[in-house]
Design a protein around this motif. Structure first.
Motif, PDB file in Angstrom:
ATOM      1  N   LEU A   9       0.815  -1.204   0.000  1.00 44.58           N
ATOM      2  CA  LEU A   9       0.000   0.000   0.000  1.00 44.58           C
ATOM      3  C   LEU A   9       0.855   1.264   0.000  1.00 44.58           C
ATOM      4  O   LEU A   9       0.544   2.236  -0.667  1.00 44.58           O
ATOM      5  CB  LEU A   9      -0.923   0.002   1.225  1.00 44.58           C
ATOM      6  N   VAL A  10       1.929   1.241   0.778  1.00 44.54           N
ATOM      7  CA  VAL A  10       2.716   2.447   0.977  1.00 44.54           C
ATOM      8  C   VAL A  10       3.550   2.794  -0.237  1.00 44.54           C
ATOM      9  O   VAL A  10       3.569   3.911  -0.702  1.00 44.54           O
ATOM     10  CB  VAL A  10       3.615   2.293   2.227  1.00 44.54           C
ATOM     11  N   ARG A  11       4.274   1.803  -0.794  1.00 44.83           N
ATOM     12  CA  ARG A  11       5.245   2.128  -1.812  1.00 44.83           C
ATOM     13  C   ARG A  11       4.633   2.685  -3.104  1.00 44.83           C
ATOM     14  O   ARG A  11       5.079   3.706  -3.606  1.00 44.83           O
ATOM     15  CB  ARG A  11       6.118   0.916  -2.109  1.00 44.83           C
ATOM     16  N   PRO A  12       3.597   2.051  -3.693  1.00 48.60           N
ATOM     17  CA  PRO A  12       3.007   2.639  -4.896  1.00 48.60           C
ATOM     18  C   PRO A  12       2.438   4.033  -4.658  1.00 48.60           C
ATOM     19  O   PRO A  12       2.541   4.905  -5.514  1.00 48.60           O
ATOM     20  CB  PRO A  12       1.902   1.643  -5.271  1.00 48.60           C
ATOM     21  N   GLY A  16       3.813   7.307  -6.618  1.00 44.42           N
ATOM     22  CA  GLY A  16       2.883   8.140  -7.370  1.00 44.42           C
ATOM     23  C   GLY A  16       2.894   9.585  -6.906  1.00 44.42           C
ATOM     24  O   GLY A  16       2.898  10.515  -7.725  1.00 44.42           O
ATOM     25  N   LEU A  17       2.924   9.781  -5.597  1.00 48.30           N
ATOM     26  CA  LEU A  17       2.954  11.142  -5.065  1.00 48.30           C
ATOM     27  C   LEU A  17       4.238  11.867  -5.442  1.00 48.30           C
ATOM     28  O   LEU A  17       4.237  13.092  -5.593  1.00 48.30           O
ATOM     29  CB  LEU A  17       2.794  11.113  -3.546  1.00 48.30           C
ATOM     30  N   ARG A  18       5.329  11.114  -5.616  1.00 51.08           N
ATOM     31  CA  ARG A  18       6.591  11.737  -6.018  1.00 51.08           C
ATOM     32  C   ARG A  18       6.480  12.324  -7.426  1.00 51.08           C
ATOM     33  O   ARG A  18       7.224  13.238  -7.785  1.00 51.08           O
ATOM     34  CB  ARG A  18       7.709  10.699  -5.960  1.00 51.08           C
ATOM     35  N   GLY A  19       5.556  11.807  -8.247  1.00 54.56           N
ATOM     36  CA  GLY A  19       5.299  12.403  -9.554  1.00 54.56           C
ATOM     37  C   GLY A  19       4.308  13.553  -9.477  1.00 54.56           C
ATOM     38  O   GLY A  19       4.434  14.547 -10.200  1.00 54.56           O
ATOM     39  N   VAL A  20       3.328  13.415  -8.594  1.00 53.12           N
ATOM     40  CA  VAL A  20       2.315  14.461  -8.437  1.00 53.12           C
ATOM     41  C   VAL A  20       2.929  15.755  -7.909  1.00 53.12           C
ATOM     42  O   VAL A  20       2.562  16.856  -8.335  1.00 53.12           O
ATOM     43  CB  VAL A  20       1.191  13.975  -7.503  1.00 53.12           C
ATOM     44  N   LEU A  21       3.870  15.629  -6.979  1.00 52.12           N
ATOM     45  CA  LEU A  21       4.464  16.813  -6.352  1.00 52.12           C
ATOM     46  C   LEU A  21       5.156  17.732  -7.360  1.00 52.12           C
ATOM     47  O   LEU A  21       4.827  18.922  -7.432  1.00 52.12           O
ATOM     48  CB  LEU A  21       5.441  16.370  -5.256  1.00 52.12           C
ATOM     49  N   GLY A  79       2.021  15.357   3.736  1.00 52.56           N
ATOM     50  CA  GLY A  79       0.764  16.093   3.688  1.00 52.56           C
ATOM     51  C   GLY A  79       0.958  17.583   3.877  1.00 52.56           C
ATOM     52  O   GLY A  79       0.364  18.399   3.162  1.00 52.56           O
ATOM     53  N   LEU A  80       1.812  17.952   4.839  1.00 58.28           N
ATOM     54  CA  LEU A  80       2.083  19.369   5.078  1.00 58.28           C
ATOM     55  C   LEU A  80       2.739  20.010   3.869  1.00 58.28           C
ATOM     56  O   LEU A  80       2.368  21.118   3.460  1.00 58.28           O
ATOM     57  CB  LEU A  80       2.982  19.513   6.303  1.00 58.28           C
ATOM     58  N   GLY A  81       3.715  19.320   3.285  1.00 61.26           N
ATOM     59  CA  GLY A  81       4.411  19.878   2.132  1.00 61.26           C
ATOM     60  C   GLY A  81       3.483  20.147   0.961  1.00 61.26           C
ATOM     61  O   GLY A  81       3.534  21.216   0.350  1.00 61.26           O
ATOM     62  N   SER A 191      -2.130  16.316  -1.178  1.00 56.88           N
ATOM     63  CA  SER A 191      -2.233  16.317   0.288  1.00 56.88           C
ATOM     64  C   SER A 191      -3.267  15.309   0.765  1.00 56.88           C
ATOM     65  O   SER A 191      -3.106  14.685   1.822  1.00 56.88           O
ATOM     66  CB  SER A 191      -2.585  17.721   0.797  1.00 56.88           C
ATOM     67  N   VAL A 192      -4.320  15.132  -0.025  1.00 54.80           N
ATOM     68  CA  VAL A 192      -5.316  14.109   0.304  1.00 54.80           C
ATOM     69  C   VAL A 192      -4.722  12.721   0.092  1.00 54.80           C
ATOM     70  O   VAL A 192      -4.911  11.803   0.904  1.00 54.80           O
ATOM     71  CB  VAL A 192      -6.582  14.297  -0.546  1.00 54.80           C
ATOM     72  N   GLY A 193      -3.969  12.572  -1.007  1.00 55.13           N
ATOM     73  CA  GLY A 193      -3.352  11.286  -1.292  1.00 55.13           C
ATOM     74  C   GLY A 193      -2.324  10.874  -0.265  1.00 55.13           C
ATOM     75  O   GLY A 193      -2.026   9.682  -0.117  1.00 55.13           O
ATOM     76  N   ALA A 194      -1.767  11.834   0.464  1.00 56.55           N
ATOM     77  CA  ALA A 194      -0.781  11.509   1.501  1.00 56.55           C
ATOM     78  C   ALA A 194      -1.369  10.634   2.586  1.00 56.55           C
ATOM     79  O   ALA A 194      -0.635   9.948   3.308  1.00 56.55           O
ATOM     80  CB  ALA A 194      -0.226  12.802   2.109  1.00 56.55           C
ATOM     81  N   ARG A 195      -2.667  10.603   2.698  1.00 55.96           N
ATOM     82  CA  ARG A 195      -3.299   9.741   3.698  1.00 55.96           C
ATOM     83  C   ARG A 195      -3.071   8.266   3.383  1.00 55.96           C
ATOM     84  O   ARG A 195      -3.210   7.406   4.261  1.00 55.96           O
ATOM     85  CB  ARG A 195      -4.798  10.030   3.761  1.00 55.96           C
ATOM     86  N   ARG A 196      -2.735   7.956   2.133  1.00 56.69           N
ATOM     87  CA  ARG A 196      -2.446   6.574   1.770  1.00 56.69           C
ATOM     88  C   ARG A 196      -1.171   6.070   2.425  1.00 56.69           C
ATOM     89  O   ARG A 196      -0.894   4.867   2.419  1.00 56.69           O
ATOM     90  CB  ARG A 196      -2.315   6.445   0.242  1.00 56.69           C
ATOM     91  N   LEU A 197      -0.382   6.978   2.981  1.00 56.79           N
ATOM     92  CA  LEU A 197       0.836   6.580   3.665  1.00 56.79           C
ATOM     93  C   LEU A 197       0.546   6.160   5.097  1.00 56.79           C
ATOM     94  O   LEU A 197       1.440   6.040   5.902  1.00 56.79           O
ATOM     95  CB  LEU A 197       1.843   7.746   3.661  1.00 56.79           C
TER      96      LEU A 197
END
Length: 211
Positions: A9-12, A16-21, A79-81, A191-197
């Protein structure tokens, strides 16, 4: 079994967030000179000052993240970032209005840079701390690919938006406003997607403290 599920769950999500940022950030970063010089009539030095402000703030954010990630956890900083990047983009959008001094962009774009510093390295930690030793190379490659694609797509989409505005003979500020608004929206979604972490921060913090 639960550990494997957690990593799945965490790694994908982190990759993905590393591309969104960078997608959200570089939708605007590449067009800061256009905003300040062509739309607001400032000089090249002003544009350079705004970009330098973001660079320095990025470094400061990375230092803060490295200093406090042990106690706050990765999910907090990601999420903060994203939230800070969205705020910086939205605030810089206001500089398009003639009533707002162009110098405000030096501060507002610095805010966006700060958000990048807070979350960029944290996403690397989220991926690499969860990757088994045999998969570190694959995880690193996935991070780099996502990062590169996010940067290229963000810059490209903003370029397409500004080009479409030019073909439509619209004022340049309209296309820039659309590009900045899209970037801010993407950052909010991040920031919403960060909840997946969820579940990763405490384990990573413990690993860092133990090291």
């Amino acid at each position: 079994m639960s550990g494997r599920v957690g990593r799945a769950l965490v790694r994908p999500a982190a990759v993905g967030l590393r591309g969104v940022l960078p997608f959200g950030f570089f939708m605007a970063d590449a067009y800061i000179p256009l905003l300040l010089i062509d739309v607001r009539g400032a000089n090249a030095a002003a544009a350079g000052l705004a970009l330098t402000s973001a660079t320095l703030a990025w470094s400061a954010g990375a230092w803060i993240q490295a200093r406090f990630v042990q106690t706050q956890g990765i999910r907090f900083f990601v999420g903060l970032g994203f939230g800070v990047v969205a705020a910086g983009l939205a605030a810089t959008l206001a500089v398009l209005m003639p009533a707002v001094p162009w110098a405000v962009a030096v501060a507002t774009w610095g805010v966006a840079g700060l958000g990048m510093g807070l979350s960029y390295s944290a996403l690397s930690l989220a991926v690499l701390r969860e990757a088994p030793p045999a998969e570190v190379g694959a995880a690193t490659s996935a991070l780099q690919l996502s990062d590169t694609l996010g940067t290229a797509l963000g810059t490209g989409v903003a370029g397409a938006v500004t080009a479409a505005g030019e073909r439509a003979a619209a004022d340049p500020w309209i296309a820039l406003a659309a590009a900045f608004a899209i970037g801010a929206s993407v950052a909010v979604l991040g920031s919403v997607g960060a909840r997946r972490l969820h579940g990763a921060p405490s384990r990573v913090a413990g690993d860092v403290i133990a090291a």
